[in-house]
Design a protein around this motif. Structure first.
Motif, PDB file in Angstrom:
ATOM      1  N   THR A 350     -19.296 -23.142  18.392  1.00 50.74           N
ATOM      2  CA  THR A 350     -19.516 -21.769  18.716  1.00 50.74           C
ATOM      3  C   THR A 350     -20.262 -21.101  17.269  1.00 50.74           C
ATOM      4  OG1 THR A 350     -17.906 -21.486  20.065  1.00 50.74           O
ATOM      5  CG2 THR A 350     -18.764 -19.573  19.257  1.00 50.74           C
ATOM      6  N   HIS A 351     -21.432 -20.509  17.246  1.00 47.79           N
ATOM      7  CA  HIS A 351     -21.897 -19.791  16.323  1.00 47.79           C
ATOM      8  C   HIS A 351     -21.116 -18.630  15.982  1.00 47.79           C
ATOM      9  CE1 HIS A 351     -25.508 -17.273  14.775  1.00 47.79           C
ATOM     10  NE2 HIS A 351     -24.793 -16.575  14.940  1.00 47.79           N
ATOM     11  N   CYS A 352     -20.622 -18.614  14.653  1.00 48.83           N
ATOM     12  CA  CYS A 352     -19.663 -17.595  14.170  1.00 48.83           C
ATOM     13  C   CYS A 352     -20.196 -17.354  12.745  1.00 48.83           C
ATOM     14  CB  CYS A 352     -18.241 -18.015  14.063  1.00 48.83           C
ATOM     15  SG  CYS A 352     -17.622 -18.291  15.669  1.00 48.83           S
ATOM     16  N   ILE A 353     -20.638 -15.931  12.606  1.00 41.46           N
ATOM     17  CA  ILE A 353     -21.156 -15.484  11.286  1.00 41.46           C
ATOM     18  C   ILE A 353     -19.905 -14.513  10.803  1.00 41.46           C
ATOM     19  CG2 ILE A 353     -22.769 -14.332   9.822  1.00 41.46           C
ATOM     20  CD1 ILE A 353     -23.925 -16.853  10.922  1.00 41.46           C
ATOM     21  N   GLY A 354     -19.804 -13.453  11.414  1.00 44.16           N
ATOM     22  CA  GLY A 354     -18.756 -12.416  10.789  1.00 44.16           C
ATOM     23  C   GLY A 354     -17.472 -12.808  10.894  1.00 44.16           C
ATOM     24  N   ASP A 355     -16.507 -12.129  10.083  1.00 41.87           N
ATOM     25  CA  ASP A 355     -15.166 -12.562  10.018  1.00 41.87           C
ATOM     26  C   ASP A 355     -14.385 -12.113  11.403  1.00 41.87           C
ATOM     27  OD1 ASP A 355     -15.439  -9.859   9.752  1.00 41.87           O
ATOM     28  OD2 ASP A 355     -14.428  -9.957   7.549  1.00 41.87           O
ATOM     29  N   ARG A 356     -14.812 -11.167  12.193  1.00 43.86           N
ATOM     30  CA  ARG A 356     -14.273 -10.693  13.248  1.00 43.86           C
ATOM     31  C   ARG A 356     -14.559 -12.059  14.444  1.00 43.86           C
ATOM     32  NH1 ARG A 356     -15.303  -8.102  18.325  1.00 43.86           N
ATOM     33  NH2 ARG A 356     -13.177  -7.650  19.351  1.00 43.86           N
ATOM     34  N   THR A 357     -15.880 -12.402  14.310  1.00 41.58           N
ATOM     35  CA  THR A 357     -16.298 -13.252  15.514  1.00 41.58           C
ATOM     36  C   THR A 357     -15.411 -14.563  15.214  1.00 41.58           C
ATOM     37  OG1 THR A 357     -18.436 -12.461  15.088  1.00 41.58           O
ATOM     38  CG2 THR A 357     -18.349 -14.355  16.554  1.00 41.58           C
ATOM     39  N   TRP A 377     -13.699 -29.649  18.158  1.00 40.03           N
ATOM     40  CA  TRP A 377     -14.567 -28.615  18.667  1.00 40.03           C
ATOM     41  C   TRP A 377     -14.804 -27.867  17.148  1.00 40.03           C
ATOM     42  CZ3 TRP A 377     -12.501 -25.211  22.879  1.00 40.03           C
ATOM     43  CH2 TRP A 377     -12.460 -25.658  24.137  1.00 40.03           C
ATOM     44  N   LYS A 378     -15.861 -27.340  17.092  1.00 41.47           N
ATOM     45  CA  LYS A 378     -16.687 -26.738  15.849  1.00 41.47           C
ATOM     46  C   LYS A 378     -16.762 -25.433  15.840  1.00 41.47           C
ATOM     47  CE  LYS A 378     -19.619 -30.991  15.818  1.00 41.47           C
ATOM     48  NZ  LYS A 378     -21.146 -31.513  15.557  1.00 41.47           N
ATOM     49  N   ILE A 379     -16.764 -24.873  14.636  1.00 44.06           N
ATOM     50  CA  ILE A 379     -17.256 -23.576  14.289  1.00 44.06           C
ATOM     51  C   ILE A 379     -18.707 -23.780  13.533  1.00 44.06           C
ATOM     52  CG2 ILE A 379     -17.012 -21.277  13.045  1.00 44.06           C
ATOM     53  CD1 ILE A 379     -15.024 -21.436  15.456  1.00 44.06           C
ATOM     54  N   GLU A 380     -19.707 -23.282  14.313  1.00 42.14           N
ATOM     55  CA  GLU A 380     -21.172 -23.284  13.630  1.00 42.14           C
ATOM     56  C   GLU A 380     -21.313 -22.215  12.734  1.00 42.14           C
ATOM     57  OE1 GLU A 380     -22.911 -26.124  14.283  1.00 42.14           O
ATOM     58  OE2 GLU A 380     -21.242 -26.985  15.489  1.00 42.14           O
ATOM     59  N   HIS A 381     -21.357 -22.491  11.477  1.00 40.49           N
ATOM     60  CA  HIS A 381     -21.872 -21.532  10.363  1.00 40.49           C
ATOM     61  C   HIS A 381     -20.523 -21.080   9.307  1.00 40.49           C
ATOM     62  CE1 HIS A 381     -25.604 -21.460  11.963  1.00 40.49           C
ATOM     63  NE2 HIS A 381     -25.564 -20.825  13.045  1.00 40.49           N
ATOM     64  N   ALA A 382     -19.347 -20.719  10.160  1.00 43.46           N
ATOM     65  CA  ALA A 382     -18.134 -20.187   9.547  1.00 43.46           C
ATOM     66  C   ALA A 382     -18.590 -19.448   8.261  1.00 43.46           C
ATOM     67  CB  ALA A 382     -17.251 -21.407   9.297  1.00 43.46           C
ATOM     68  N   GLN A 383     -19.345 -18.290   8.456  1.00 42.55           N
ATOM     69  CA  GLN A 383     -19.966 -17.840   7.211  1.00 42.55           C
ATOM     70  C   GLN A 383     -19.041 -16.854   6.530  1.00 42.55           C
ATOM     71  OE1 GLN A 383     -24.218 -17.815   7.617  1.00 42.55           O
ATOM     72  NE2 GLN A 383     -24.109 -15.548   6.944  1.00 42.55           N
ATOM     73  N   VAL A 384     -18.314 -16.047   7.380  1.00 39.36           N
ATOM     74  CA  VAL A 384     -17.490 -15.240   6.689  1.00 39.36           C
ATOM     75  C   VAL A 384     -16.303 -15.380   7.404  1.00 39.36           C
ATOM     76  CG1 VAL A 384     -17.061 -12.674   5.994  1.00 39.36           C
ATOM     77  CG2 VAL A 384     -19.320 -13.481   6.545  1.00 39.36           C
ATOM     78  N   VAL A 385     -15.211 -15.717   6.855  1.00 42.62           N
ATOM     79  CA  VAL A 385     -14.045 -16.270   7.291  1.00 42.62           C
ATOM     80  C   VAL A 385     -12.715 -15.547   6.390  1.00 42.62           C
ATOM     81  CG1 VAL A 385     -12.262 -17.784   8.423  1.00 42.62           C
ATOM     82  CG2 VAL A 385     -14.778 -18.252   8.066  1.00 42.62           C
ATOM     83  N   SER A 386     -12.096 -14.704   7.106  1.00 47.00           N
ATOM     84  CA  SER A 386     -10.799 -13.896   6.261  1.00 47.00           C
ATOM     85  C   SER A 386      -9.890 -15.083   5.755  1.00 47.00           C
ATOM     86  CB  SER A 386     -10.161 -13.042   7.071  1.00 47.00           C
ATOM     87  OG  SER A 386      -9.366 -13.515   8.237  1.00 47.00           O
ATOM     88  N   LYS A 387      -9.501 -14.798   4.692  1.00 42.95           N
ATOM     89  CA  LYS A 387      -8.252 -15.855   4.131  1.00 42.95           C
ATOM     90  C   LYS A 387      -7.121 -15.920   4.932  1.00 42.95           C
ATOM     91  CE  LYS A 387      -8.911 -14.421  -0.727  1.00 42.95           C
ATOM     92  NZ  LYS A 387      -8.274 -13.948  -1.855  1.00 42.95           N
ATOM     93  N   GLU A 388      -6.721 -15.031   6.020  1.00 43.36           N
ATOM     94  CA  GLU A 388      -5.636 -15.159   6.953  1.00 43.36           C
ATOM     95  C   GLU A 388      -6.170 -16.337   8.123  1.00 43.36           C
ATOM     96  OE1 GLU A 388      -5.272 -11.202   5.312  1.00 43.36           O
ATOM     97  OE2 GLU A 388      -7.094 -12.379   6.036  1.00 43.36           O
ATOM     98  N   ASP A 389      -7.570 -16.431   8.380  1.00 47.40           N
ATOM     99  CA  ASP A 389      -8.155 -17.290   9.402  1.00 47.40           C
ATOM    100  C   ASP A 389      -8.357 -18.640   9.146  1.00 47.40           C
ATOM    101  OD1 ASP A 389      -7.653 -15.444  11.472  1.00 47.40           O
ATOM    102  OD2 ASP A 389      -9.647 -14.476  10.892  1.00 47.40           O
ATOM    103  N   VAL A 390      -8.465 -18.804   7.760  1.00 48.17           N
ATOM    104  CA  VAL A 390      -8.966 -20.201   7.109  1.00 48.17           C
ATOM    105  C   VAL A 390      -7.954 -21.557   7.657  1.00 48.17           C
ATOM    106  CG1 VAL A 390      -9.125 -21.629   5.127  1.00 48.17           C
ATOM    107  CG2 VAL A 390     -10.342 -19.144   5.178  1.00 48.17           C
TER     108      VAL A 390
END
Length: 544
Positions: A350-357, A377-390
């Motif tokens: 899944t294409h995920c750029i924003g931290d909410r996505t 399973w992959k997160i594509e881009h994982a561009q903005v990820v909050s510290k809580e979600d990493v």
């Protein structure tokens, strides 16, 4: 007679046990980065029937094997063939005949390129281009259609932004769609209007389909030409494998037919665009796996891009109060799709750029992925990820598939979009790597350049083409050279369930490898971006 045959057989066995094994190719006196588990550096290897049959020292390989083709590399470096973990191989090929707007410094420059393109292709029904980025202009505002209308009053024009998540159309293009009707809002997209309530021609994400679907399709001959051109360009920069993110069934069938005819040899891991038709097709057909084509995953779009403010953030854009972007589908739709893909035994990417996505999709993944799973399973881009979600990447064995050049392309304006604090959680490749001990690296070409050396340089130096900034941008997330090379070879192969056949120079694997002019592992950082590939081999055969 039988006795003579028996004696001959015994004689052959005795000779073969004591003699050398015949190989198709021997490489020796080289610096061979095997990228095996120990990251061993060998000096020689032998190839037979398209696979490595021996890897080791010059002494051992030359003692055990012989070949009519033996190459002394005089110490030059050799690496496994590079694999791009996320690109648009087919779309890149199709775009080679469109107007190239990458690197333009103003909208007026775009107009000049479009006029030249029209002179070159005067009979085309549409003018199609790609690659503009308003962040590179002195006036960083989104463009509107007025100048396009003046230059091309009767020819439809559709030019997409560099990220593929926004486009500008002229009035002729819009007149062919429903955009002049009552359409004001689009789920998962945005139409821009002027102060008089008229469309400016700017469309974001799903709104692009209102016009894009009217662009004439390429002929089969054009499609084949596009794939062959893309393949040659990939070989020229050392790519022997590409993950193509989001293909239709018809394109996959075309690629498979070209593989079987021998016209297309690029190894492709194809993510399927998850339409109802394609899901039904693969429910019946199941996975596809050949030496050149692997189909076992779906590419899902979670949101848009940061540059066009379509990425979905947990709080508003720092430079656009009241706007936090948007998801392209409802959360319920993503959940249903995840359940379907899980039940099919396919991989969800899944294409995920924003931290909410990222949060929404990671949590949905967590519903279906048991801890300790090997579903990859992959997160594509994982561009903005909050510290809580990493940590969710580690908890559910989710693979981050990222593009290092996105960081160095966006670093000039990312802080404007995200603010000083939130930007620290963006492009955090080292943090993501530390979750599972692996990360897949790609380019997203044609969004970024096709050359993987740009990505290698960006990953280890966090700098642009001018080697700026000194010390690297957000240098705490630099990768080591070994990590970057693994991320472009064996870790991509692992993310594609192909680690036993490619991604390293080891006995039994496909003999895909490249030579470079200088050593990626030793050359100064300032030289990495311009490092040249001198030869590319696929199945032990030279293709560049």
């Amino acid at each position: 007679m039988k006795k003579l045959l028996a004696i001959a057989a015994v004689t052959f066995l005795l000779w073969s046990c004591g003699g050398k094994q015949q190989a198709d190719l021997i490489i020796h006196n080289a610096t061979v980065y095997t990228v095996n588990d120990e990251f061993t550096v060998a000096t020689a290897f032998a190839v037979k029937d398209g696979k490595f049959i021996g890897v080791g020292s010059d002494e051992d390989i030359l003692k055990d094997f012989e070949s009519d083709e033996t190459i002394n590399l005089e110490g030059a470096p050799v690496y496994p063939g590079l694999i791009d973990a996320h690109a648009h191989f087919y779309r890149y090929g199709l775009g080679l005949k469109n107007a190239d707007l990458v690197g333009t410094k103003s909208f007026d420059e775009i107009l000049e390129i479009l006029q030249a393109h029209r002179e070159k292709y005067p009979d085309d029904e549409w003018i199609v281009g790609r690659g503009w980025d308003q962040n590179d202009w002195e006036n960083k505002e989104f463009p509107s259609k007025e100048k396009l209308d003046k230059l091309f009053p009767d020819v439809p024009v559709f030019i997409s932004r560099v990220d593929g998540h926004a486009a500008l159309a002229n009035s002729s293009a819009m007149s062919q769609s429903e955009i002049f009707g009552n359409t004001k809002e689009v789920t998962g997209g945005k139409i821009y209007f002027d102060k008089d309530g008229k469309p400016t021609g700017l469309l974001v994400d799903n709104a692009m389909d209102l016009i894009g679907k009217y662009i004439p399709e390429q002929t089969r001959a054009d499609q084949i030409e596009a794939l062959i051109m893309a393949q040659q360009n990939c070989f020229a920069v050392g790519l022997t494998g590409v993950v193509d993110a989001g293909l239709e069934v018809s394109t996959i069938e075309l690629i498979d037919s070209l593989n079987k005819s021998g016209e297309l040899k690029m190894r492709l891991y194809a993510m399927v665009a998850p339409s109802e038709q394609s899901i039904d097709y693969f429910k019946k057909k199941g996975k596809i796996k050949t030496d050149y084509l692997n189909v076992r995953s779906f590419k899902v779009y979670g949101d848009g891009a940061l540059g066009s403010r379509g990425a979905n953030l947990l709080s508003d854009y720092s430079d656009d109060p009241g706007n936090s972007g948007f998801l392209l589908e409802t959360e319920a739709n993503y959940d249903e799709l995840a359940r379907t893909i899980y039940d099919m035994g396919f991989q969800m990417n899944t294409h995920c750029i924003g931290d909410r996505t990222d949060r929404v999709i990671l949590d949905i993944y967590g519903k279906y992925l048991p801890e300790g799973n090997d579903l990859r399973w992959k997160i594509e881009h994982a561009q903005v990820v909050s510290k809580e979600d990493v940590p969710k990447f580690g908890k559910y064995n989710i693979i981050p598939s990222v593009q290092p050049t996105h960081a160095t392309s966006d670093m000039y304006w990312a802080v404007e979009r995200l603010g000083e604090d939130r930007v620290k959680t963006a492009y955090a490749y080292k943090d993501l790597l530390d979750q599972n001990g692996y990360i897949a690296l790609g380019s997203d070409f044609p969004v970024e350049d096709i050359n993987p050396m740009y990505g290698f340089h960006a990953a280890v130096a966090r700098q642009d083409a001018e080697n700026w900034p000194e010390g690297g941008w957000q240098a705490e997330n630099k990768l080591s050279r070994e990590e970057a090379l693994r991320g472009m070879t064996i870790w991509v192969a692992y993310s594609n369930f192909e680690e036993n056949e490619k991604g390293s120079i080891e006995v039994g694997k496909f003999a895909d490898f490249i030579f470079t002019q200088k050593d990626m592992m030793k050359a100064p950082e300032s030289e990495l971006r311009n490092l040249k590939v001198t030869a590319t081999y696929l199945n032990g055969q030279k293709v560049y």
